[in-house]
Design an enzyme around this catalytic site. Structure first.
Site, PDB file in Angstrom:
ATOM      1  N   ASP A   1       0.830  -1.219   0.000  1.00 14.18           N
ATOM      2  CA  ASP A   1       0.000   0.000   0.000  1.00 14.18           C
ATOM      3  C   ASP A   1       0.863   1.268   0.000  1.00 14.18           C
ATOM      4  OD1 ASP A   1      -2.421  -1.217  -0.088  1.00 14.18           O
ATOM      5  OD2 ASP A   1      -3.065  -0.670   1.931  1.00 14.18           O
TER       6      ASP A   1
ATOM      7  N   LYS B   1      -6.212  -0.529  -5.056  1.00 14.91           N
ATOM      8  CA  LYS B   1      -6.094   0.517  -4.026  1.00 14.91           C
ATOM      9  C   LYS B   1      -4.705   0.585  -3.406  1.00 14.91           C
ATOM     10  CE  LYS B   1      -9.858  -0.686  -1.609  1.00 14.91           C
ATOM     11  NZ  LYS B   1     -11.025  -0.586  -0.734  1.00 14.91           N
TER      12      LYS B   1
ATOM     13  N   LYS C   1      -7.625   4.872   9.482  1.00 10.80           N
ATOM     14  CA  LYS C   1      -7.027   3.862   8.609  1.00 10.80           C
ATOM     15  C   LYS C   1      -7.226   4.193   7.129  1.00 10.80           C
ATOM     16  CE  LYS C   1      -6.897  -1.102   8.052  1.00 10.80           C
ATOM     17  NZ  LYS C   1      -5.473  -1.229   7.831  1.00 10.80           N
TER      18      LYS C   1
ATOM     19  N   HIS D   1     -16.624  -4.732   7.104  1.00 13.47           N
ATOM     20  CA  HIS D   1     -15.806  -3.517   7.151  1.00 13.47           C
ATOM     21  C   HIS D   1     -16.434  -2.363   7.920  1.00 13.47           C
ATOM     22  CE1 HIS D   1     -12.468  -4.016   3.926  1.00 13.47           C
ATOM     23  NE2 HIS D   1     -12.668  -5.121   4.613  1.00 13.47           N
TER      24      HIS D   1
END
Ligand SMILES: NC(=O)c1ccc[n+]([C@@H]2O[C@H](COP(=O)([O-])OP(=O)(O)OC[C@H]3O[C@@H](n4cnc5c(N)ncnc54)[C@H](O)[C@@H]3O)[C@@H](O)[C@H]2O)c1
Length: 244
Positions: A88, A121, A130, A236
């Site tokens: 990421d 992503k 986050k 989520h």
């Protein structure tokens, strides 16, 4: 410009690699040997990529090193080797450098193998939230090598199994049955096939393949998340807060 690209292809290959510090300790010598053997000029940036350090500071750190490497964005994709955090951070750095530099993901945890490897992503944490800063820039390639998973702690195998279970519950009964029949075996053998018992067949290969395929089926038609009703977001609603 095709002429420029042809000229560049005649130069010695160069690669900039971002690697998780822990992965570097375990596999760094093999990675270096690979680039040396293939006569690739390389810079390996080893970083402590953890949830706590997943920030713009590390992105800027990478970008400074990329700049001093004089990276050519047309011919020299950045390579990221590590868990989801490393992929990421490096992905975000690549997306920012000269507005978009191609990058390659090499996932080394089970979770990143079945999830971050195929997504578009990237991102970092910001102000205790986050993945608050990030974007959608798919990698040009992902290299999947399950042997990395043999060294990850058991707890992180469970994390990856949780991700696979999510896909099984939401989309694929066959995947659920694989987990039901072979889950404990997969956890104990860390998804390595070499010590497979006959009755487990190649459960590791089948499970990871189906998990990735079902993930791709979900992500591909909705790459930019225009539709927020995503099966992959099951759980989520509360999980990001818990993870922080
Ligand atoms: N971009 C996406 O599509 C996407 C998808 C899912 C998750 N994520 C992100 O991924 C992160 C979680 O990823 P993760 O679970 O891989 O965690 P992680 O990157 O923190 O890795 C977990 C731990 O394993 C260590 N490690 C990595 N590879 C290893 C190996 N081969 N052997 C031994 N140790 C190893 C790391 O140093 C770290 O301590 C989260 O920040 C999440 O937001 C991104």
């Amino acid at each position: 410009d095709p002429q420029q690209i042809e000229l560049a292809s005649k130069r010695r290959l160069r690669r900039f690699i971002v690697i998780d510090e822990v992965v570097d300790k375990l596999y760094g010598s093999k990675v270096r040997a690979y680039f040396r053997e293939n006569n690739v000029q390389h810079k390996i940036l080893s970083l402590p990529t953890t949830e706590e350090t997943k920030s713009m500071d590390l992105v800027l750190n990478i970008l400074q090193e990329v700049q001093s490497f004089s990276l050519d964005r047309r011919t020299e994709p950045i390579i990221a080797i590590g868990g989801g955090v490393c992929l990421d951070i490096a992905g975000l750095a690549a997306s920012l450098y000269r507005r978009r530099t191609p990058y390659i993901r090499v996932p080394t945890t089970l979770l990143s193998y079945v999830d971050a490897s195929v997504g578009a992503k990237n991102g970092v944490n910001f102000l205790q939230c986050k993945n608050k800063l990030g974007g959608y820039t798919p990698p040009v390639a992902s290299f999947l090598d399950r042997s990395f998973i043999q060294s990850i702690p058991r707890r992180h195998i469970s994390n990856g199994l949780g991700e696979i279970l999510k896909m099984a519950l939401m989309k694929h009964k066959g995947l659920f049955d694989l987990l039901k029949n072979h889950g404990k075996y997969l956890l104990d053998t860390k998804f390595q096939s070499y010590n497979g018992f006959a009755r487990h067949g190649d459960a590791a290969l089948q499970t990871t393949r189906i998990a990735i395929e079902t993930m791709l089926e979900e992500l591909a038609p909705n790459l930019w998340e225009d539709d927020l009703d995503r099966l992959v977001d099951f759980g989520h609603l509360i999980s990001p807060e818990l993870e922080m």
